[in-house]
Structures are given as C-alpha cells and as structure tokens.
Design an enzyme around this catalytic site. Structure first.
Site, PDB file in Angstrom:
ATOM      1  CB  SER A 170       4.903  13.425 -19.535  1.00  0.00           C
ATOM      2  OG  SER A 170       5.856  12.658 -18.808  1.00  0.00           O
ATOM      3  CG  ASP A 318       8.257  19.425 -10.802  1.00  0.00           C
ATOM      4  OD1 ASP A 318       7.242  18.707 -10.873  1.00  0.00           O
ATOM      5  OD2 ASP A 318       9.371  19.087 -11.238  1.00  0.00           O
TER       6      ASP A 318
HETATM    7  C1  S3P Z   1      10.631  15.402 -14.610  1.00  0.00           C
HETATM    8  C2  S3P Z   1       9.479  15.622 -15.326  1.00  0.00           C
HETATM    9  C3  S3P Z   1       8.219  16.076 -14.718  1.00  0.00           C
HETATM   10  C4  S3P Z   1       8.437  16.637 -13.322  1.00  0.00           C
HETATM   11  C5  S3P Z   1       9.340  15.781 -12.501  1.00  0.00           C
HETATM   12  C6  S3P Z   1      10.700  15.635 -13.156  1.00  0.00           C
HETATM   13  C7  S3P Z   1      11.834  14.936 -15.326  1.00  0.00           C
HETATM   14  O1  S3P Z   1       7.321  14.970 -14.623  1.00  0.00           O
HETATM   15  O2  S3P Z   1       7.207  16.806 -12.672  1.00  0.00           O
HETATM   16  O3  S3P Z   1       9.526  16.327 -11.204  1.00  0.00           O
HETATM   17  O4  S3P Z   1      12.941  14.965 -14.742  1.00  0.00           O
HETATM   18  O5  S3P Z   1      11.708  14.555 -16.486  1.00  0.00           O
HETATM   19  P1  S3P Z   1       6.306  14.575 -15.833  1.00  0.00           P
HETATM   20  O6  S3P Z   1       7.112  14.110 -16.967  1.00  0.00           O
HETATM   21  O7  S3P Z   1       5.446  13.488 -15.262  1.00  0.00           O
HETATM   22  O8  S3P Z   1       5.532  15.824 -16.117  1.00  0.00           O
END
Ligand code: S3P
Length: 431
Positions: A170, A318
C-alpha cells in the site's frame, strides 16, 4: 443526485490530455507545506479530493493560492517540517483515503492536537494499517474500533524511526510512514510485499531528501529541513485509463493522450491490455520531476480474456473497474485473483463491479479475492449505480459506449473527486 446517460459510440477519436495526477498532487501539496519556502505546482489536479488536502493545510496556517488565474499553478508557502499550527477545527478529508492516511503520518509528529475525518465512505475504511505502525513510532492516535476508524484524534509526539514490514502492498501506508519518518529521530526502514506506487520516494529525491532503495527495502534518513521547489504534475494514468479502454473497445477508434504519467508502478493496465490484444503505442518517453511521462496512441482492437496474476495487482490497483469492462467485451474468460484490497476502496469494488456489470448483461462470478468474467456477450443498456465511487461511475459510463440502447449511470457527482470534466471530455471524443 446527478446521472449521466450514454449511448453506443461510433468511434472515439481525437487528441486529449488527462487531468493532473491525483497521487502526485496530494504529495506536492503535503511536501510543499512541509518544505521551507515557496513551492510552485504546475498542472495540479483541482479535484475535490485534492482540494480537501489544500483546505487542511490552510487550516494549519499554510498559504496555498492559485497563481494568476483560476486553473493556474499553485503556490505554496511552506514553513518547514515543524511550521504547521494547531487547527482550530476538525480536518475533513472528504472521500480521500490518500489525504486522510498521509495526513495522519504528518500529524503524528507535530507538536499539537488534531482530529481528522472524512465522508461516510472514508469513515468506514480501515485506518489500523497506518495507526499500528505509527503507534510503534511513538504516535498517540485514538479512534473508533481502537483507532481503526475515523474520526481519528492525533496528539502529536516526538517520533522515533522504526524498521517495519508492511503486511499489504500500500502506497498510502508506505507514504504515511515515510512522512512520519521525516519528523522522527533516526532511520525509518520499510519493506513491502510487492512494489506499490513510488511517487513519494521520487518526490523526496527531487527535494534532495535521501531515501536508499535496496530491492524491496526503503531506508529514510530524516533531513533537518528541505527547501521548496517547482513541481510539474503529469497527467493521471488512472484517469487516462478510462479513455485507453474506451478507444480499445469502441470500434473505429483512434485516440492520442498526451503527457500521461507512465510510472511502471502504475501502468499494470498497459501490460494486461497488451496481453489481451490491445494496440497502445507509447511515444515521446521523457522524464519530468523524476517521473516518467509519455504520449499514448490507442487504436481499437478485439480483445481476449486472460488470467491476472496477484503480482499484477498493486500496479493495476485503481484500474480494476475499467479493466473489468475491457474483460466483459473480450472473448473468453478473465480471472482476477489476489485483489482483496478492492473490497476496502471507496466502495467494495468487487461487489459493485459484479452487481452493476451484470445489469448490462455481463456474465460475472464473485470470488473472495477477485472475480471471474466470461466475456464476449452483447451488452445492453440499463440503469446502473455508482455506489458513491468515482471509478465505478466512470467505468460504467465507458461500458455504456459499447452497449445497445441507453445506459444511465446514477450518482456521477462522485466523479468530481478525481476527474472534473470527465463527461465533457468523453463527449468531445465520443462521436
Ligand atoms: C494511492 C494509493 C493506492 C490507490 C489510491 C491512491 C496513493 O491506495 O488505490 O487511489 O496516492 O498513495 P493503497 O495504498 O490503499 O493501495
């Protein structure tokens, strides 16, 4: 509630630019506020999610203004790592998981008390993934379910760097910990199970903050200060994705998308669509502020279904709503596994995709960690719901371009969180 009506398209043609990258805009606002001196952000995304982050920093005493005209560059007058002031009201991050999680990391190390919250969807999303490691760094954070659910109350503390292995890939968790690491004493060392988007690390490097990367391990030595600079935000690949799939699945299409971010931690969709038979040319590769950028040329092609391996999930995270639309028109079966993270996005995206694409006549089966799509059936228009999720709304609108009759998507006001002007841009290329 707003809705959009879409009819079958006779071809997607033209040249467009995608709006600014949401992830990079959030990071530019946050790091510009923590820098010492002026940061100018060109091409920033003025969507609701990013504007909530702007408001939060304004409430902590940072001046953030559009230079010249509306839609011009953003000027941020940063006051240094410890220059924020205690906000007198609750900070509302709206629908944005990135805003809430990254700010929790920043606020954990400030010398004041703050409360962070968001809309109904964000208040249901898991925060323990950032709260637990931040507590190990010395943070004092409270919330419902033992700190798992916003509103979160953060009493800033002097933090210490930790070594931590992220249980899920993440970028939000990684970035929250890197931001907290900027304010901590000693090194912060993180490892990820699979690589997630690395915009924070790249922007750190651009600002002269040292992050060492050895395989899956990141190591941050906190700086005492860093200076503001000029940041150019490329077009958002995740917004371009809706147009890439539209031009691939609508017959007689040819679309050019200029100046799109093609960071390899984001472009899993390009690899998967190519494997399915798509024709996407990547031209004029260049680098802007440490980020790879290119122009994309997309032509319509028949697709075939493929199995999608769990390793592809983080770099496509996404894009599953729109990838499933491509899989619905592809001949044969597409199987998505290892994607349980989709259940904790703006909505449970596995459930939303299965329910709404079924209404258009697609044959889908829900799995605990993904779904199976048996593609190739004719789609027919229907009334669908966005579930308050921008990407579900946009994916269904694109599906409507290849369905017989009219498709109505209800709840399209949520598109404003990431892609203001989506409907206008689609109409401009949609014949
Ligand atoms: C993001 C990380 C992702 C993604 C989100 C934007 C970011 O989430 O799904 O739309 O800007 O760091 P996760 O870290 O929960 O995977």
């Amino acid at each position: 509630m707003k809705s959009v009506a879409v009819r079958k398209s006779r071809g997607i043609r033209g040249t467009i630019s995608a709006p600014g990258d949401k992830s990079i805009t959030h990071r530019a606002i946050i790091l510009g506020s923590l820098a010492r001196g002026t940061t100018v952000v060109n091409g920033y995304l003025p969507s609701e999610d990013c504007l909530h982050t702007v408001s939060a920093f304004r409430s902590m005493g940072i001046s953030i203004e559009e230079v010249q005209t509306a839609g011009g560059p953003l000027r941020i007058d940063g006051k240094g790592l410890h220059g924020l002031s205690e906000p007198s009201a609750v900070l509302d991050l709206g629908n944005s998981g990135t805003g809430l999680r990254l700010l929790t990391g920043v606020l954990a190390g400030q010398d004041f008390f703050s409360v962070l919250t968001g809309d109904e969807s964000l208040r249901r999303r898991p925060m323990r993934r950032v709260v637990d490691p931040l507590r190990r760094m010395g943070a004092e954070i409270n919330g419902r379910e033992g700190g798992n659910l916003a509103p979160l109350g953060v009493r800033g503390r002097r933090l210490k760097g930790i070594a931590y292995a992220l249980p899920v890939a993440s970028a939000q968790v990684k970035s929250a910990l890197l931001l907290a690491g900027l304010l901590a004493e000693g090194r912060t060392v993180l490892t990820e199970p699979l690589p997630s988007r690395d915009h924070t690390e790249r922007m750190f490097r651009g600002l002269g903050i040292s992050v060492e990367i050895k395989g899956a391990e990141l190591s941050l030595e906190p700086p005492s200060e860093f200076a503001g600079c000029e940041i150019d935000v490329p077009g958002d690949f995740s917004s371009a994705a809706f147009f890439i799939v539209a031009a691939t699945i609508v017959k007689d299409s040819e679309l050019v998308i200029r100046h799109v971010g093609v960071n390899p931690t984001r472009t899993g969709l390009l690899n998967l669509l190519s494997e399915m038979g798509a024709e996407i040319r990547i031209e004029n590769r260049r680098e802007v502020n440490q980020e790879p950028v290119a122009d994309l040329v997309v032509r319509s092609r028949p697709l075939k279904g493929i199995p999608i391996r769990p390793e592809s999930v983080p770099k496509t995270i996404d894009e599953f709503p729109i990838l499933c639309v491509a899989a619905a028109v592809a001949e044969g079966e597409t199987v998505v596994r290892g994607a349980e993270e989709l259940r904790v996005k703006e909505t449970d995206r596995i459930q939303a995709i299965v329910r709404e694409l079924s209404k258009l006549g697609v044959d889908l089966k829900e799995l605990p960690d993904g779904l199976v799509i048996r593609g190739g059936r004719k789609l027919s228009g229907a009334r669908c719901l966005s579930y308050g999720d921008h990407r579900i709304a946009m994916a269904l609108a694109i599906a409507g371009l290849v369905a017989e009759g009219e498709t109505v998507v209800e709840g399209t006001e949520w598109i404003e969180t990431s892609f203001p002007g989506f409907e206008r841009l689609l109409r401009s290329v949609g014949q």
